[in-house]
Design an enzyme around this catalytic site. Structure first.
Site, PDB file in Angstrom:
ATOM      1  N   HIS A 159       0.735  -1.234  -0.104  1.00  0.00           N
ATOM      2  CA  HIS A 159       0.091   0.000  -0.090  1.00  0.00           C
ATOM      3  C   HIS A 159       0.724   1.296   0.111  1.00  0.00           C
ATOM      4  O   HIS A 159       0.787   2.264  -0.763  1.00  0.00           O
ATOM      5  CB  HIS A 159      -0.929  -0.037   1.135  1.00  0.00           C
ATOM      6  CG  HIS A 159      -2.243  -0.665   1.075  1.00  0.00           C
ATOM      7  ND1 HIS A 159      -2.299  -1.985   0.820  1.00  0.00           N
ATOM      8  CD2 HIS A 159      -3.654  -0.507   0.986  1.00  0.00           C
ATOM      9  CE1 HIS A 159      -3.417  -2.486   0.835  1.00  0.00           C
ATOM     10  NE2 HIS A 159      -4.332  -1.155   0.978  1.00  0.00           N
ATOM     11  N   HIS A 208       0.738  -3.536   9.030  1.00  0.00           N
ATOM     12  CA  HIS A 208       2.116  -3.578   8.599  1.00  0.00           C
ATOM     13  C   HIS A 208       2.875  -2.998   9.865  1.00  0.00           C
ATOM     14  O   HIS A 208       2.323  -2.144  10.943  1.00  0.00           O
ATOM     15  CB  HIS A 208       2.577  -2.752   7.609  1.00  0.00           C
ATOM     16  CG  HIS A 208       2.108  -3.282   6.244  1.00  0.00           C
ATOM     17  ND1 HIS A 208       2.592  -4.402   5.692  1.00  0.00           N
ATOM     18  CD2 HIS A 208       1.073  -2.847   5.614  1.00  0.00           C
ATOM     19  CE1 HIS A 208       2.307  -4.856   4.651  1.00  0.00           C
ATOM     20  NE2 HIS A 208       1.034  -4.103   4.331  1.00  0.00           N
TER      21      HIS A 208
END
Length: 265
Positions: A159, A208
């Protein structure tokens, strides 16, 4: 082997890139797997979904640059670019750069095999039930089939890498192809800020670790440089283009005349 070489020679860069990406996504080649420490708090976050989904990220990363470039070329360079030809050419190169970015990120995800912050929640490894205190588990087996191929895809952040690629690309494109006004500056800030927000959301969503996000941003930098400087020619009219963006000097015209005559004879 000769058939493979023949097949490869008949493909272009898009075919090759997409083919390699397909092999990575299908895990044709075995990937790596980092272990975990029992009861590691960094891997014990619950899964809460994505603030920015993959579908939304890809849609904005693909369509927004095209729309922006078409508008800019028509508004600022309508007389110089025939039917926004440059915008379409640069968009194609941008998409290829995006593919290279995605390929690098997905390949690293497969090779590293790093557990996500919600690893225990979504993977539920068998070994976590019997490990003691901070014992390190080198190999594990997920019990939730749906997350088998996703729980170990933390490093790097895809992302972040794609968001930075799109946001910085657009900000620099506006810098090169428009006159710097307040409105242009606002749009540049919006594009870069959107990339930052997307990156931060990957940590606040516990999808993450911070180092995954940092790595994703760092990966985008050389790919962006390659996309802008090499593929898009720094947003200048290429020598092969028929558009008159790059002025032709009198000396160039004089040199070309005898060359044309020589071919005719």
């Amino acid at each position: 082997m000769d058939k493979v070489k023949l097949f490869w020679s008949k493909t272009n860069r898009w075919h090759r890139g997409l083919f390699i990406l397909l092999l990575v996504e299908l895990r044709v080649f075995p990937g790596g797997q980092l272990g975990f420490q029992c009861n590691d708090p960094a891997l014990s976050h619950p899964f809460n979904g994505d603030t920015i989904s993959w579908k939304w990220l890809l849609a904005t990363s693909i369509f927004v640059p095209l729309i922006v470039m078409l508008i800019v070329e028509r508004k600022y360079h309508n007389e110089k670019s025939s039917k926004s030809k440059l915008a379409v050419e640069w968009f194609k190169e941008y998409l290829y750069g995006l593919l290279v970015n995605l390929l690098i990120v997905q390949t690293l995800k497969l090779i590293v095999g790093s557990p996500r912050p919600h690893f225990f929640d979504t993977c539920s490894p068998n070994e976590a039930q019997t490990c003691q205190e901070s014992e390190y588990v080198a190999s594990y087996t997920c019990t939730k089939a749906h997350w088998v191929s996703q729980s170990d895809k933390s490093f790097p952040s895809g992302h972040t890498s794609l968001a930075v690629h799109a946001g910085v690309f657009l900000a620099y494109y506006l810098h090169r192809r428009t006159s710097m006004t307040y409105k242009v500056l606002v749009f540049q800030v919006i594009f870069v800020s959107t990339a930052v927000v997307c990156s931060v959301s990957r940590m606040t969503d516990h999808r993450h670790h911070w180092w995954d996000v940092l790595a994703g941003a760092l990966i985008a930098v050389p790919v962006l440089f390659y996309t802008i400087r090499s593929l898009c020619n720094n947003f200048e009219c290429s020598s092969n283009s028929s558009t008159p963006d790059a002025p032709i000097s009198v000396e160039t015209k004089i040199v070309n005349i005898p060359l044309i005559n020589a071919k005719e004879t």
